[in-house]
Enzyme design. Structure first.
Site, PDB file in Angstrom:
ATOM      1  N   SER A  54       0.659  -1.254   0.061  1.00 19.15           N
ATOM      2  CA  SER A  54      -0.038  -0.041  -0.037  1.00 19.15           C
ATOM      3  C   SER A  54       0.807   1.215   0.135  1.00 19.15           C
ATOM      4  CB  SER A  54      -0.946  -0.037   1.239  1.00 19.15           C
ATOM      5  OG  SER A  54      -0.229  -0.072   2.372  1.00 19.15           O
ATOM      6  N   ALA A 146       5.662  -5.492  -5.593  1.00 17.54           N
ATOM      7  CA  ALA A 146       6.794  -5.576  -6.196  1.00 17.54           C
ATOM      8  C   ALA A 146       7.831  -5.630  -5.335  1.00 17.54           C
ATOM      9  CB  ALA A 146       6.740  -4.281  -6.973  1.00 17.54           C
ATOM     10  N   TYR A 244       9.989  -7.159 -21.085  1.00 18.94           N
ATOM     11  CA  TYR A 244       8.896  -7.150 -20.034  1.00 18.94           C
ATOM     12  C   TYR A 244       7.691  -8.373 -20.450  1.00 18.94           C
ATOM     13  CZ  TYR A 244       6.188  -5.154 -16.329  1.00 18.94           C
ATOM     14  OH  TYR A 244       5.550  -4.888 -15.259  1.00 18.94           O
ATOM     15  N   VAL A 284       5.310   6.172 -13.621  1.00 14.29           N
ATOM     16  CA  VAL A 284       6.586   6.300 -13.085  1.00 14.29           C
ATOM     17  C   VAL A 284       6.724   5.771 -11.628  1.00 14.29           C
ATOM     18  CG1 VAL A 284       8.581   7.695 -12.522  1.00 14.29           C
ATOM     19  CG2 VAL A 284       7.251   8.111 -14.648  1.00 14.29           C
TER      20      VAL A 284
END
Length: 686
Positions: A54, A146, A244, A284
């Site tokens: 979060s 991540a 990716y 970004v």
């Protein structure tokens, strides 16, 4: 106070410090950018949500949009580092503090947990919160993790992900910045995956942990009817596909999507629920800047779209509309919610591709929005945020958010009150397990044998170790042949205890109400725990509740007045001119406290209903180097450490001088300190 003037220190796209005021302003700007709902969500009783990851990127956007757009309450989990002696806290730490402030202003009951989301200890703590604080019902789970590595809770194996193409080396244009901030377009070559690279990346970034969360919560019966869960993802442009979507990360994304389909089938049958992945548009983020070519692509995309580029918080506001039923939860043929249509539109991708082919170091400033991208990277860490005075000193010692009050006061299940002192002590322990284990834990280990003897712990005893810390008592009980449950409210302590005492069951638990049945244990021990709770009388009554009739409770606390060695740090703090800031609570409620002597502690046990209550004083000399003993306050360990870290650099230096001066009184010929300490050991029987 620990105010400093902060300037960006960085290596490439990685900043070494974060700016608290800038991070707070960034969060406020994101809040303002989130579209308000057509109708205001209810102040109380909104959907109960869990956001995992979060504090950054899409997960931060999901948290803010959930609060403002959907009126969520619930739990937000992240893993951040607090401020240190040389560095500030991480940007995510400061963003979390700012998010918590906005949640309070909006009247939303959102609890922020700091811990390893991959661990079962954090999963159990979340489950306990859902059960005890939110009525045992979870409506939504947003998964946005991540991380570069993951430890499997079942095997203890740690997997590290890699960023590689599959099958052949990959050459791509990439964007770097020189030391003076000048943009440079270079060629990056990445070797292909080999060995178990793909499997390791899938183990970290695939759907395994997401599924484990659902399994863990489902096993406790906490998934509401109609429960929905979504894992946030990114597909990207054909320009970046080789590194990716078709690379090792893509293999993990494919596993994530397959997991969504498996979970969807299961949830549809059990709770009429749904599981999906959400493909978000470019942004970004701290993780995306590490992918070769992504930075350049994002700058070119912004050059094409300008202000039409959709920020993450607006993307996630749309997702919350779909999750809550304000708009249909439509998916593509692969079962994915698509929020990236604005990015992958044919005309947009054609324009970006044209610029990609033409971009060089000489043309990049014309073809890409480099100023915007450079500023966005800085803003991730709280720098380059409009309206912030970066020449002004800023306080870096920002505490982790305390749990918001329920019904106008700090409570837990059953209306039992948590005090300001409880919250202060919780913050003191947050993330400091390793520093504690290297310093004060060694001192606290001295009475372990006598503590277990007093509790009657032996072969076959089922013992609860409350406030296990690094697991020292749990390991000693296991060595006696006991069966052990080790409990602690701090995730980093539980993780360390699991390594110290791997055969013990670990459980997240916090006073004033422990998540155990009446009479569940043969013995209960609490080693230097009662001196860290705001209501020691209520805590001791809770220890009595969970021990069986005839079972024993044994506790230790530090004696007062303290022994000379125990007083060393306090003397240095006082002589150095330490001033206690308002956010550091001074001690337990006066009407709940007790005399810290043999008679006072024995009377406390007797008042809790324990028979044959008795107490003895244990004396001992602790041996440590000056460096080891000083490492505790320097790292912010315990109340003395938090008080030390709250001082100005000048006062800190004075405290250290007095520590060295007073330490000479306890220094043996071999150079080690010999510190006399006195502890109280008390025991009783239910």
């Amino acid at each position: 106070m620990t105010e400093r003037v902060l300037t960006p220190r960085k290596r490439g796209f990685l900043f070494l410090d974060a700016h608290p005021t800038g991070c707070a302003r960034l969060v406020s700007d994101m809040w303002d950018a989130c579209p308000e709902p057509a109708t205001q969500p209810p102040a109380d009783g909104g959907p109960v949500a869990l956001v995992i990851g979060s504090s950054a990127g899409y997960g931060l956007a999901a948290t803010l949009a959930g609060l403002r757009r959907a009126g969520i309450r619930g739990i937000a989990v992240s893993f951040e580092k607090g401020p240190g002696e040389r560095r500030t806290a991480t940007a995510g730490w400061y963003r979390t503090a700012a998010t918590a402030a906005l949640a309070r202003e909006a009247g939303r009951d959102l609890v922020f947990l700091n811990g390893d989301a991959f661990s079962d200890a954090v999963k159990d703590e979340v489950a306990d919160l859902v059960e005890q604080r939110f009525g045992g019902r979870l409506d939504h789970l947003v998964y946005s993790v991540a991380a570069p590595r993951r430890t499997d809770p079942d095997t203890g194996t740690t997997y590290a992900s890699v960023l590689k193409p599959i099958g052949a080396p990959h050459r791509t244009k990439t964007l770097v910045f020189d030391a003076d901030g000048t943009a440079d377009v270079r060629e990056a070559v990445t070797d292909p995956a080999e060995g178990d690279d793909i499997a390791r990346t899938v183990a970290v970034m695939g759907g395994t942990d997401w599924e484990r969360w659902i399994d863990r919560l489902g096993a406790r019966g906490l998934l509401a009817e109609g429960f929905t869960t979504v894992a946030l993802s990114y597909l990207g442009s054909p320009l970046t596909a080789a590194i990716y979507r078709r690379g090792t990360i893509g293999a993990a994304k494919a596993h994530l999507e397959a997991t969504a389909r498996t979970l969807h089938e299961r949830l549809a049958k059990t709770v009429a629920g749904r599981a999906v992945t959400s493909v978000n548009g470019a942004a970004v983020t701290q993780s995306s800047t590490a992918v070769p070519g992504i930075a350049l692509y994002t700058g070119l995309l912004r050059g094409v779209l300008g202000e039409r580029l959709v920020p993450p918080v607006r993307q996630l506001a749309e997702l919350w509309d779909r999750l809550t039923g304000a708009s249909p939860l439509a998916v593509d043929d692969e079962g994915r919610v698509r929020l990236d249509g604005w990015e992958l539109a044919e005309d947009i991708q054609a324009a970006v591709s044209e610029r990609w082919a033409a971009v060089t170091t000489e043309t990049v400033e014309d073809l890409a929005d480099i100023d915007w991208f450079r500023a966005e990277v800085c803003r991730l860490y709280g720098f380059a945020v409009p309206g912030v005075d970066y020449a002004a000193p800023v306080e870096t010692e920002v505490p982790w958010p305390a749990r918001p009050a329920q019904g106008g006061r700090s409570t837990r299940a059953g209306g039992r009150r948590m005090t300001e002192f409880d919250e202060s002590e919780r913050l003191i322990r947050a993330g400091r397990a390793e520093a504690y284990a290297a310093s004060f834990a060694k001192l606290c280990a001295y009475p372990v044998g006598e503590l277990l003897d007093a509790a009657g712990v032996g072969a076959g005893t089922y013992v609860l170790d409350v406030g296990t810390g690094p697991g020292t008592v749990a390991a000693a009980a296991l060595a006696r042949g006991a069966r052990v449950t080790a409990a602690d409210p701090e995730p980093s302590m539980l993780a360390l205890a699991a390594r110290t005492a791997p055969e013990a069951a670990t459980r997240s638990a916090m006073f004033p109400e422990l998540p155990f049945a009446d009479g569940e244990f043969d013995a209960v021990v609490a080693n230097f725990v009662l001196n860290h709770v705001g209501r020691p009388r209520a805590a001791l009554a809770e220890l009595r509740r969970v021990v069986r009739p005839g079972g024993r409770v044994a506790v230790t606390v530090w004696a007062k007045p303290p022994a000379p060695g125990q007083a060393l740090l306090g003397r240095a703090l006082a002589a150095g001119g330490a001033v206690r800031p308002p956010h550091l609570a001074t001690g337990p409620d006066p009407d709940e406290d007790f005399p810290r002597d043999e008679a006072g502690l024995a009377a406390l046990l007797a008042a809790a209903g324990l028979a044959d209550a008795a107490c003895a004083t244990l004396h001992g000399d602790h041996r440590a180097s000056r460096e080891e003993w000083w490492s505790a306050p320097a790292a912010g360990v315990a109340g003395s450490g938090r008080l030390f870290r709250a001082q100005t650099p000048g006062v800190q230096a004075a405290i250290k001088r007095h520590f060295d001066l007073f330490g000479a009184e306890f220094t043996d010929p071999d150079g080690l300190l010999r510190l006399p300490h006195a502890a109280l050991l008390a025991w009783g029987r239910r």
